[in-house]
Every structure is written in C-alpha cells, then in structure tokens.
Design an enzyme around this catalytic site. Sequence first.
Site, PDB file in Angstrom:
ATOM      1  N   GLY A  46      39.275  43.709  43.501  1.00  9.35           N
ATOM      2  CA  GLY A  46      40.094  44.226  44.582  1.00  9.35           C
ATOM      3  C   GLY A  46      40.854  43.145  45.348  1.00  9.35           C
ATOM      4  O   GLY A  46      42.040  43.301  45.644  1.00  9.35           O
ATOM      5  N   ASP A  67      36.950  35.773  35.423  1.00 10.53           N
ATOM      6  CA  ASP A  67      36.215  37.031  35.623  1.00 10.53           C
ATOM      7  C   ASP A  67      35.487  37.361  34.323  1.00 10.53           C
ATOM      8  O   ASP A  67      35.975  37.034  33.245  1.00 10.53           O
ATOM      9  CB  ASP A  67      37.169  38.183  35.979  1.00 10.53           C
ATOM     10  CG  ASP A  67      36.474  39.309  36.737  1.00 10.53           C
ATOM     11  OD1 ASP A  67      36.837  39.577  37.889  1.00 10.53           O
ATOM     12  OD2 ASP A  67      35.531  39.915  36.164  1.00 10.53           O
ATOM     13  N   LYS A  90      39.624  41.673  32.377  1.00 11.68           N
ATOM     14  CA  LYS A  90      40.437  41.660  33.601  1.00 11.68           C
ATOM     15  C   LYS A  90      41.382  40.461  33.615  1.00 11.68           C
ATOM     16  O   LYS A  90      42.531  40.579  34.066  1.00 11.68           O
ATOM     17  CB  LYS A  90      39.527  41.617  34.841  1.00 11.68           C
ATOM     18  CG  LYS A  90      38.875  42.951  35.147  1.00 11.68           C
ATOM     19  CD  LYS A  90      38.134  42.899  36.478  1.00 11.68           C
ATOM     20  CE  LYS A  90      37.539  44.254  36.810  1.00 11.68           C
ATOM     21  NZ  LYS A  90      36.748  44.235  38.053  1.00 11.68           N
ATOM     22  N   ASN A 150      29.385  38.918  44.990  1.00 10.39           N
ATOM     23  CA  ASN A 150      27.936  38.707  45.063  1.00 10.39           C
ATOM     24  C   ASN A 150      27.611  37.271  45.471  1.00 10.39           C
ATOM     25  O   ASN A 150      28.433  36.356  45.336  1.00 10.39           O
ATOM     26  CB  ASN A 150      27.270  39.064  43.729  1.00 10.39           C
ATOM     27  CG  ASN A 150      27.774  38.178  42.608  1.00 10.39           C
ATOM     28  OD1 ASN A 150      27.264  37.088  42.399  1.00 10.39           O
ATOM     29  ND2 ASN A 150      28.816  38.629  41.910  1.00 10.39           N
ATOM     30  N   CYS A 192      29.600  24.393  54.612  1.00 15.49           N
ATOM     31  CA  CYS A 192      29.700  24.935  53.253  1.00 15.49           C
ATOM     32  C   CYS A 192      29.001  26.298  53.231  1.00 15.49           C
ATOM     33  O   CYS A 192      28.450  26.741  54.239  1.00 15.49           O
ATOM     34  CB  CYS A 192      29.131  23.964  52.218  1.00 15.49           C
ATOM     35  SG  CYS A 192      27.372  24.131  51.876  1.00 15.49           S
ATOM     36  N   CYS A 195      25.413  25.901  54.111  1.00 12.78           N
ATOM     37  CA  CYS A 195      25.111  25.377  55.452  1.00 12.78           C
ATOM     38  C   CYS A 195      24.626  26.482  56.376  1.00 12.78           C
ATOM     39  O   CYS A 195      23.727  26.294  57.176  1.00 12.78           O
ATOM     40  CB  CYS A 195      26.356  24.757  56.070  1.00 12.78           C
ATOM     41  SG  CYS A 195      26.709  23.084  55.524  1.00 12.78           S
ATOM     42  N   CYS A 216      30.829  48.784  46.718  1.00 14.82           N
ATOM     43  CA  CYS A 216      30.649  47.346  46.720  1.00 14.82           C
ATOM     44  C   CYS A 216      29.965  46.900  47.996  1.00 14.82           C
ATOM     45  O   CYS A 216      30.540  46.958  49.077  1.00 14.82           O
ATOM     46  CB  CYS A 216      32.021  46.699  46.578  1.00 14.82           C
ATOM     47  SG  CYS A 216      32.026  44.971  46.940  1.00 14.82           S
ATOM     48  N   CYS A 244      21.627  20.895  55.587  1.00 17.94           N
ATOM     49  CA  CYS A 244      22.008  21.809  54.500  1.00 17.94           C
ATOM     50  C   CYS A 244      21.154  21.550  53.255  1.00 17.94           C
ATOM     51  O   CYS A 244      20.809  20.405  52.947  1.00 17.94           O
ATOM     52  CB  CYS A 244      23.491  21.616  54.157  1.00 17.94           C
ATOM     53  SG  CYS A 244      24.058  22.705  52.844  1.00 17.94           S
ATOM     54  N   CYS A 249      26.683  18.747  49.371  1.00 17.98           N
ATOM     55  CA  CYS A 249      27.243  18.956  50.716  1.00 17.98           C
ATOM     56  C   CYS A 249      26.872  17.778  51.609  1.00 17.98           C
ATOM     57  O   CYS A 249      27.714  17.249  52.339  1.00 17.98           O
ATOM     58  CB  CYS A 249      26.736  20.271  51.305  1.00 17.98           C
ATOM     59  SG  CYS A 249      27.192  20.522  53.034  1.00 17.98           S
TER      60      CYS A 249
HETATM   61  P1  ATP Z   1      33.202  47.144  42.446  1.00 16.85           P
HETATM   62  O1  ATP Z   1      32.329  45.929  42.490  1.00 16.85           O
HETATM   63  O2  ATP Z   1      33.379  47.764  43.796  1.00 16.85           O
HETATM   64  O3  ATP Z   1      32.794  48.106  41.393  1.00 16.85           O
HETATM   65  P2  ATP Z   1      35.174  45.447  41.178  1.00 16.85           P
HETATM   66  O4  ATP Z   1      34.387  45.348  39.923  1.00 16.85           O
HETATM   67  O5  ATP Z   1      36.675  45.451  41.072  1.00 16.85           O
HETATM   68  O6  ATP Z   1      34.704  46.702  42.022  1.00 16.85           O
HETATM   69  P3  ATP Z   1      35.437  43.574  43.296  1.00 16.85           P
HETATM   70  O7  ATP Z   1      34.448  43.366  44.368  1.00 16.85           O
HETATM   71  O8  ATP Z   1      36.705  44.259  43.632  1.00 16.85           O
HETATM   72  O9  ATP Z   1      34.699  44.280  42.112  1.00 16.85           O
HETATM   73  O10 ATP Z   1      35.795  42.194  42.591  1.00 16.85           O
HETATM   74  C1  ATP Z   1      34.853  41.216  42.301  1.00 16.85           C
HETATM   75  C2  ATP Z   1      35.193  40.642  40.955  1.00 16.85           C
HETATM   76  O11 ATP Z   1      34.434  39.452  40.768  1.00 16.85           O
HETATM   77  C3  ATP Z   1      34.838  41.587  39.803  1.00 16.85           C
HETATM   78  O12 ATP Z   1      35.958  41.755  38.972  1.00 16.85           O
HETATM   79  C4  ATP Z   1      33.707  40.852  39.090  1.00 16.85           C
HETATM   80  O13 ATP Z   1      33.729  41.047  37.691  1.00 16.85           O
HETATM   81  C5  ATP Z   1      33.975  39.393  39.457  1.00 16.85           C
HETATM   82  N1  ATP Z   1      32.760  38.552  39.405  1.00 16.85           N
HETATM   83  C6  ATP Z   1      31.635  38.725  40.125  1.00 16.85           C
HETATM   84  N2  ATP Z   1      30.716  37.790  39.808  1.00 16.85           N
HETATM   85  C7  ATP Z   1      31.276  36.995  38.865  1.00 16.85           C
HETATM   86  C8  ATP Z   1      30.823  35.856  38.121  1.00 16.85           C
HETATM   87  N3  ATP Z   1      29.597  35.360  38.294  1.00 16.85           N
HETATM   88  N4  ATP Z   1      31.658  35.298  37.211  1.00 16.85           N
HETATM   89  C9  ATP Z   1      32.895  35.817  37.015  1.00 16.85           C
HETATM   90  N5  ATP Z   1      33.378  36.873  37.692  1.00 16.85           N
HETATM   91  C10 ATP Z   1      32.594  37.473  38.604  1.00 16.85           C
HETATM   92 ZN    ZN Z   2      26.326  22.676  53.284  1.00 16.76          ZN
END
Ligand code: ATP
Ligand code: ZN
Length: 270
Positions: A46, A67, A90, A150, A192, A195, A216, A244, A249
């Site tokens: 997004g 991604d 993607k 995440n 960071c 931190c 999400c 930290c 860092c």
């Molecule tokens: P939702 O999570 O709400 O289903 P989404 O998949 O588009 O929607 P967003 O929060 O909009 O998720 O975007 C986060 C993006 O980050 C995603 O496309 C996800 O695949 C990517 N992502 C998350 N963790 C990692 C990672 N460790 N390595 C590569 N890409 C990542």
């Molecule tokens: Zn730090």
Amino acid sequence: LKVKDMSAEVVDSNPYSRLMALQRMGIVENYERIREFSVAIVGIGGVGSVAAEMLTRCGIGRLLLYDYDKVELANMNRLFFRPEQVNMTKTDAAVQTLSDINPDVVLESYTMNITTVQGFETFVSSLKNKSFRPNKEGSGVDLVLSCVDNYEARMAVNQACNEMNQTWMESGVSEDAVSGHIQLLIPGETACFACAPPLVVASGIDERTLKREGVCAASLPTTMGYNSLKDYFPTMEMKPNPQCSNVACLERQQEYIVAKPARDAALKAK
Ligand code: ATP
Ligand code: ZN
C-alpha cells in the site's frame, strides 16, 4: 465522434524535456539533479507502490524494489496494481507499470525476503552497488524507504542501514488507514529503530496476536503520529539511545560524537 490522436504530440523522447515540465513549477532550483538520485523501497504494498510511482513521476534516477510477495486479487482495493498482474511478483509488476510511466528511470526488481540470511546478504550487497553513483560518498543509494508491514522486516532494514551508515525512512499506517507515522533515521544522529522499540515489542506481546485476517496490523506497535481525520501531525526529534541493543548503532553513535568538533567548525565557516 472523432477524437484527435494526440499521442504523437504528447510523447516526448527527451528525458530532460519531460523533467522540464516539473522544473517549470519552480519550487526546486536544481531540479534536474533528481536524475542522479537512487532510492531503495522495501515492501511494494500500500505505501511502497505509491512511493515508487510518485518518485517515478518525479523523474528519480534509479529505484531498487524489494518484496517477496505476488500480486493478488485481494490487493485490488489498493492503488497501483492491475487485475491482469495477478500472480506476477509485486516487484516485476511494479517494474512493468513504472517503466511505462517513465522509461528514463533505472528500475531493479528484487523478489526476496530481506529477513532470511541469504535475502539479507543480497539486500545489503545490492545497496552497496555503487555503479549508478560512483562519485558520491556512502552506499549505492541515497535513501532507503521502509514500507513493510512487520517488525522483523523493519529490524532487518534497521540492521542493514546501521551497518552501512545509511539514512532511511520508516513508515506505518494504522489498520483503519486514517493514521500513521513517518520516521527519519540517520545512524548515530537520530534514534534507530532498536533505540526505542515499539511499545508492544518492549512489553513482549507477539505482534502476530494483533493481526486479524485480511487486515494489516503492521504498524500498530509503533506510535501513531498522524491522524488524518483531525489533521493532527505532531513531529518530534528522537536522540539515539546510548544503551541501544544494536551494536552497529552504538558504533555510529560513537563516530557521530567523535566527528562533532569538525562538524561544528564546518558550520561556523559557512
Ligand atoms: P496486507 O498486509 O494488508 O494484506 P499488503 O500485502 O499489500 O496488504 P502492505 O502492508 O500494504 O501489505 O505492504 C507491505 C509489503 O511489504 C507487502 O507487499 C509485503 O510483501 C512486503 N514485505 C513484508 N515483509 C517483507 C520482507 N521481509 N521482505 C520483503 N518484503 C516484505
Ligand atoms: Zn539504536
């Protein structure tokens, strides 16, 4: 009804005249220098896809896209991806769309998980590749944008950027999409990501227990600064934490302190 075909008049093959259109807005004097800049975007969801599109339309020099996911029909409620791109990765789908929007941008697609051992290595070495900006200091990119959903992925970006002394920006959007935060991280100079860990992480709650199916919960752990309903956008400065847990860092913090006299002298000379 006869519609005049304007395509021949609109398409201009000179990248600089395309840029001129933006320059005419007159806000940035040396606007053409945007072509020398290289930005890495981690997470093409997004936030990341829209950031990539905006930078592409602005005429950025080079974009590196990371991604691990594929385009799903479920993503169609968001901007950017199109139904015919379902099942493409993607990053490949993004390269397809972005190169149509602006063929002058150098686009690199990295379909991988940056938190695995191999993924992290590839991530770091791709950021270090200086072929696009051989005469500039630092890594191979000017900025890293973290647009992931995440904690682990944010910590991986934090680790890489602390190791490389790389400035980056972290972003998060709330579940209801009306609030979010942006954080600028300059290793050694500002806090960071480790931190000041998100409250939920500091209190030992498993992030996954917060996530509901189909929505999400990504950035709930982090402070929600911006509230679009109230147009409330507080800003603050966060100093690095001398305690930290991230070793890189602490190294950057030391370097920043050691370099302070030289920095102050340079400021005075200006
Ligand atoms: P939702 O999570 O709400 O289903 P989404 O998949 O588009 O929607 P967003 O929060 O909009 O998720 O975007 C986060 C993006 O980050 C995603 O496309 C996800 O695949 C990517 N992502 C998350 N963790 C990692 C990672 N460790 N390595 C590569 N890409 C990542
Ligand atoms: Zn730090």
